[in-house]
Every structure is written in structure tokens, then in C-alpha cells.
Motif scaffolding. Structure first.
Motif, PDB file in Angstrom:
ATOM      1  N   SER A  98       0.835  -1.199   0.000  1.00  0.00           N
ATOM      2  CA  SER A  98       0.000   0.000   0.000  1.00  0.00           C
ATOM      3  C   SER A  98       0.870   1.249   0.000  1.00  0.00           C
ATOM      4  N   TYR A  99       1.931   1.230   0.804  1.00  0.00           N
ATOM      5  CA  TYR A  99       2.855   2.363   0.817  1.00  0.00           C
ATOM      6  C   TYR A  99       3.524   2.513  -0.546  1.00  0.00           C
ATOM      7  N   ALA A 100       4.022   1.386  -1.084  1.00  0.00           N
ATOM      8  CA  ALA A 100       4.756   1.446  -2.349  1.00  0.00           C
ATOM      9  C   ALA A 100       3.874   1.967  -3.478  1.00  0.00           C
ATOM     10  N   LYS A 101       2.626   1.559  -3.504  1.00  0.00           N
ATOM     11  CA  LYS A 101       1.717   2.025  -4.556  1.00  0.00           C
ATOM     12  C   LYS A 101       1.493   3.534  -4.448  1.00  0.00           C
ATOM     13  N   GLY A 102       1.584   4.055  -3.234  1.00  0.00           N
ATOM     14  CA  GLY A 102       1.442   5.490  -3.047  1.00  0.00           C
ATOM     15  C   GLY A 102       2.613   6.287  -3.580  1.00  0.00           C
ATOM     16  N   GLN A 103       3.698   5.597  -3.964  1.00  0.00           N
ATOM     17  CA  GLN A 103       4.883   6.294  -4.491  1.00  0.00           C
ATOM     18  C   GLN A 103       4.957   6.235  -6.016  1.00  0.00           C
ATOM     19  N   LEU A 104       3.964   5.618  -6.644  1.00  0.00           N
ATOM     20  CA  LEU A 104       3.981   5.505  -8.108  1.00  0.00           C
ATOM     21  C   LEU A 104       4.123   6.881  -8.759  1.00  0.00           C
ATOM     22  N   GLY A 105       4.987   6.957  -9.749  1.00  0.00           N
ATOM     23  CA  GLY A 105       5.211   8.210 -10.469  1.00  0.00           C
ATOM     24  C   GLY A 105       6.322   9.069  -9.916  1.00  0.00           C
ATOM     25  N   LYS A 106       6.832   8.739  -8.729  1.00  0.00           N
ATOM     26  CA  LYS A 106       7.929   9.528  -8.168  1.00  0.00           C
ATOM     27  C   LYS A 106       9.238   9.145  -8.863  1.00  0.00           C
ATOM     28  N   PRO A 107      10.140  10.099  -9.046  1.00  0.00           N
ATOM     29  CA  PRO A 107      11.336   9.843  -9.857  1.00  0.00           C
ATOM     30  C   PRO A 107      12.358   8.964  -9.164  1.00  0.00           C
ATOM     31  N   TYR A 108      13.096   8.212  -9.992  1.00  0.00           N
ATOM     32  CA  TYR A 108      14.250   7.453  -9.510  1.00  0.00           C
ATOM     33  C   TYR A 108      15.412   8.419  -9.304  1.00  0.00           C
ATOM     34  N   VAL A 109      16.011   8.360  -8.114  1.00  0.00           N
ATOM     35  CA  VAL A 109      17.249   9.087  -7.823  1.00  0.00           C
ATOM     36  C   VAL A 109      18.149   8.129  -7.065  1.00  0.00           C
ATOM     37  N   TRP A 110      19.344   7.907  -7.586  1.00  0.00           N
ATOM     38  CA  TRP A 110      20.249   6.945  -6.966  1.00  0.00           C
ATOM     39  C   TRP A 110      20.520   7.320  -5.510  1.00  0.00           C
ATOM     40  N   GLY A 111      20.375   6.341  -4.617  1.00  0.00           N
ATOM     41  CA  GLY A 111      20.639   6.534  -3.198  1.00  0.00           C
ATOM     42  C   GLY A 111      19.476   7.113  -2.420  1.00  0.00           C
ATOM     43  N   ALA A 112      18.378   7.478  -3.095  1.00  0.00           N
ATOM     44  CA  ALA A 112      17.258   8.137  -2.411  1.00  0.00           C
ATOM     45  C   ALA A 112      16.341   7.118  -1.742  1.00  0.00           C
ATOM     46  N   ALA A 113      15.811   7.513  -0.600  1.00  0.00           N
ATOM     47  CA  ALA A 113      14.867   6.667   0.134  1.00  0.00           C
ATOM     48  C   ALA A 113      13.662   7.486   0.568  1.00  0.00           C
ATOM     49  N   GLY A 114      13.144   8.311  -0.342  1.00  0.00           N
ATOM     50  CA  GLY A 114      11.952   9.086  -0.088  1.00  0.00           C
ATOM     51  C   GLY A 114      12.237  10.375   0.658  1.00  0.00           C
ATOM     52  N   PRO A 115      11.185  11.162   0.855  1.00  0.00           N
ATOM     53  CA  PRO A 115       9.822  10.873   0.400  1.00  0.00           C
ATOM     54  C   PRO A 115       9.530  11.315  -1.035  1.00  0.00           C
ATOM     55  N   ALA A 116      10.400  12.147  -1.619  1.00  0.00           N
ATOM     56  CA  ALA A 116      10.095  12.693  -2.951  1.00  0.00           C
ATOM     57  C   ALA A 116      10.645  11.843  -4.079  1.00  0.00           C
ATOM     58  N   SER A 117      11.654  11.013  -3.802  1.00  0.00           N
ATOM     59  CA  SER A 117      12.280  10.196  -4.840  1.00  0.00           C
ATOM     60  C   SER A 117      12.861   8.949  -4.200  1.00  0.00           C
ATOM     61  N   PHE A 118      13.145   7.949  -5.034  1.00  0.00           N
ATOM     62  CA  PHE A 118      13.628   6.663  -4.533  1.00  0.00           C
ATOM     63  C   PHE A 118      14.592   6.041  -5.532  1.00  0.00           C
ATOM     64  N   ASP A 119      15.512   5.214  -5.006  1.00  0.00           N
ATOM     65  CA  ASP A 119      16.141   4.227  -5.874  1.00  0.00           C
ATOM     66  C   ASP A 119      15.482   2.886  -5.542  1.00  0.00           C
ATOM     67  N   CYS A 120      15.930   1.810  -6.197  1.00  0.00           N
ATOM     68  CA  CYS A 120      15.176   0.556  -6.076  1.00  0.00           C
ATOM     69  C   CYS A 120      15.147   0.038  -4.644  1.00  0.00           C
ATOM     70  N   SER A 121      16.296   0.017  -3.980  1.00  0.00           N
ATOM     71  CA  SER A 121      16.325  -0.527  -2.625  1.00  0.00           C
ATOM     72  C   SER A 121      15.768   0.453  -1.599  1.00  0.00           C
ATOM     73  N   GLY A 122      15.860   1.749  -1.889  1.00  0.00           N
ATOM     74  CA  GLY A 122      15.244   2.723  -0.996  1.00  0.00           C
ATOM     75  C   GLY A 122      13.737   2.558  -0.955  1.00  0.00           C
ATOM     76  N   LEU A 123      13.150   2.250  -2.100  1.00  0.00           N
ATOM     77  CA  LEU A 123      11.704   2.034  -2.160  1.00  0.00           C
ATOM     78  C   LEU A 123      11.303   0.794  -1.374  1.00  0.00           C
TER      79      LEU A 123
END
Length: 337
Positions: free
Chosen positions: A205-230
Motif C-alpha cells: 500500500s505504501y509502495a503504490k502510493g509512491q507511483l510516479g515519483k522519480p528514480y534518484v540513486w541513493g534516495a529513500a523518499g519521500p520525494a524520490s527513490f532508488d530501487c532498494s530505498g523504495l
């Protein structure tokens, strides 16, 4: 960490391994997430292990049991929570088999193999039982966020071992000792807390709420994520702490389950040559061959079809596993960053 731009290919070896169908999730709004997390990390083994913990504890010598009891007693005297006792017991079992040794690697001594040459104290001090236990607790309390770490990881932060993953082996045993010798409700006390499917639903449910946010290497939210941060933040929203990096999530993020038994919320990995030490991407399995992930720079969090490309690992990681674990599941183990 990047997505492979390839068509969805299921190799013959993976035939029938995916396609498990969608699973209806129960989303809990009760705020019990942290209770489950504390139960799992404080006393219960990571995934399955209740029987193994009791069996391992039953094989201890009387001296080892006495030392475990003293670790608990000192922890209680200092007002420390059961998690601290468990961390110390896991460290002592790993370092010395819970024995007050007068020898070790180089000048390592005692239960925790403390080295006088590294500033742990004098020879007399690091072989004194109460000094050792108090010194271990002193260093543990100085570890930032130790309460939120998996117990074996916290033990490693104190011991600073060259083999950091070995401390996880004794998690069930330490949990059993804390429960029995420390008179703390243990694994059975977790039964009324949210199950794995509920927690996975909360993570998704949390992950679906982040749909459309940009990939940024090393990011862990809330505005952007990389794969493992998400994936980390998704499971954190369900009250379950997992490491930050994709390789570490594979080795230390939960229970290993065959890909054929993947369930929604499980972590799916890609590695060069299907090698866990070559992992470069992770996503959240949704069921029905669907993946939710943060792809690569220039793209955004999305849902896509699960692909292979010769790099999909045949094992997923389940951060929250009900007891008993599903057939074929084993505690995550190995080594990575």
C-alpha cells in the motif's frame, strides 16, 4: 541498481515458477505494526526457528546457561530492554560459545573475545564476567539506532567482526533463552499480532502510493527513490526494518523462499549471472507476474511485467514470514555489502 531493458523472458528453468495469482491483502489500520516488529526483532527468530532455538539452547553446557542468565540479570539491573539481552547472548554464543575463554585470536579474551590491545580493558577486566557484560552493553548503547537493527546486526556493530553475518545463526537460541531465562513472553506472544500477508499488504500500500515519483540513486523518499530505498521504506511502513542496499536486503532482509513460492510483498532480485553477489536491482512482487519497482535514472516508480533477461534470481526474500516458514524457506545467509 538499474533496470535491464529486455523483453519479458521466462527461461525453461523458470517455467511455472511465477504466475501465482493475485493475493487479497488485509490492510490493518490498527497501529500494531511496531508491536509486530518489536516481537520479531526482540524475541522471535527472523522467520521460522522456534524449534531450532529450543534445540540449540538445550545443547548448551551449564556454564553457558549460567553466563546467559548473568547477561540477562545485568541487563535487567541496568534497565535495558530484552532486545539488548538477546543481542549480547547472540554475540557471546558466536564469539566464545558462551564461555569465559582465556585465549582467542591474537589477544582476544572472554565471553565476547574483547582485546586489551584494542582498548576494551585490561586482561583482568576482559576476563571478569560482570565487567565484560557491562562493557558490551556500554558499547551497544553507543551504536546509533541499535534498537531498530536486527539483533545479529547490532551484535556485529559492537564486535566489528570480519564475518558480520555469523551472528544471525543464533537468533532463535538467544530468543528462546531471553524468553525462558528472562521470563519474557516470547515467540508464542506474537500469535495475535499481524501476520505476514497483512504486513505485506501494508508494505505494498505504501509502495503504490509512491507511483510516479522519480528514480534518484541513493534516495529513500519521500520525494524520490532508488530501487532498494523504495523496498526498504515500503516495509518500514509496515513496521519491519530491512537494510538499505539491494545486496544486503538479499542476504539480511528476511527469509529466502524459492521464486516458485513468491507472494505479494516479497523482494525479487536481479544479479549478473544470477549471482547473489552481483545483485544490482530489487523490486516488490505484486503477484500475477507483476512487479512494483523504481527502475533507473530518468524513470519513475512503476508497475511492470516481471522480466528475466538471464539475471532474475531463483530466490526471493520475505521480510515478514509467518511461523512455520513455507516449505523450502531458509534464513537468509551469505555475505554482501
Amino acid at each position: 541498481m538499474r533496470k535491464l531493458v529486455v523483453a519479458f523472458i521466462v527461461l525453461a528453468g523458470f517455467a511455472g515458477m511465477i504466475g501465482l495469482g493475485a493475493l487479497t491483502m488485509l490492510i490493518s489500520s490498527s497501529g500494531g505494526n511496531q508491536g509486530w516488529s518489536n516481537c520479531s526483532a526482540n524475541l522471535g527468530p527472523w522467520g521460522n526457528g522456534a524449534g531450532r532455538g529450543e534445540q540449540d539452547a538445550g545443547s548448551l553446557k551449564p556454564e553457558s546457561v549460567a553466563l546467559a542468565k548473568r547477561i540477562i540479570e545485568v541487563g535487567k539491573q541496568r534497565g535495558l530492554p530484552p532486545r539488548a539481552w538477546q543481542i549480547a547472548i547472540q554475540a557471546g554464543k558466536t564469539e566464545s560459545n558462551l564461555a569465559n575463554l582465556t585465549h582467542g585470536d591474537r589477544d582476544s579474551l572472554g565471553i565476547f573475545q574483547m582485546r586489551p590491545s584494542m582498548g576494551w580493558g585490561t586482561v583482568a577486566q576482559v576476563t571478569d564476567v560482570d565487567y565484560q557484560i557491562n562493557k558490551f552493553y556500554d558499547v551497544l548503547l553507543a551504536v546509533p539506532g541499535w534498537e531498530e537493527l536486527r539483533p545479529g546486526t547490532a551484535a556485529q556493530r559492537v564486535e566489528r567482526s570480519a564475518f558480520p553475518l555469523r551472528y544471525h545463526r543464533w537468533e532463535p537460541m538467544a530468543a528462546h533463552l531471553v524468553s525462558v531465562e528472562g521470563n519474557v513472553p516470547g515467540i508464542s506472544g506474537c500469535e495475535d499480532l499481524p501476520g505476514a500477508s497483512v504486513l505485506a499488504g501494508q508494505a505494498l500500500s505504501y509502495a503504490k502510493g509512491q507511483l510516479g515519483k522519480p528514480y534518484v540513486w541513493g534516495a529513500a523518499g519521500p520525494a524520490s527513490f532508488d530501487c532498494s530505498g523504495l523496498t526498504q521504506q515500503a516495509w518500514k511502513a509496515a513496521g519491519v526494518e530491512i537494510p538499505k542496499y539491494s545486496q544486503t536486503q538479499y542476504f539480511q532482509g528476511g527469509v529466502h523462499v524459492p521464486l516458485a513460492q513468491a507472494q505479494p510483498g516479497d523482494l525479487v532480485f536481479w544479479g549478473y549471472g544470477r549471482d547473489p553477489n552481483g545483485i544490482h536491482h530489487v523490486g516488490l512482487y505484486l503477484g500475477d507476474d507483476q512487479l512494483l519497482h523504481a527502475p533507473q535514472p530518468g524513470e519513475s516508480v512503476e508497475v511492470t511485467k516481471l522480466w528475466d533477461g538471464g539475471q532474475l534470481l531463483p530466490v526471493v526474500v520475505r521480510p515478514a514470514a509467518d511461523t512455520p516458514a513455507p516449505p523450502g524457506a531458509v534464513p537468509a545467509a551469505g555475505g554482501a555489502r
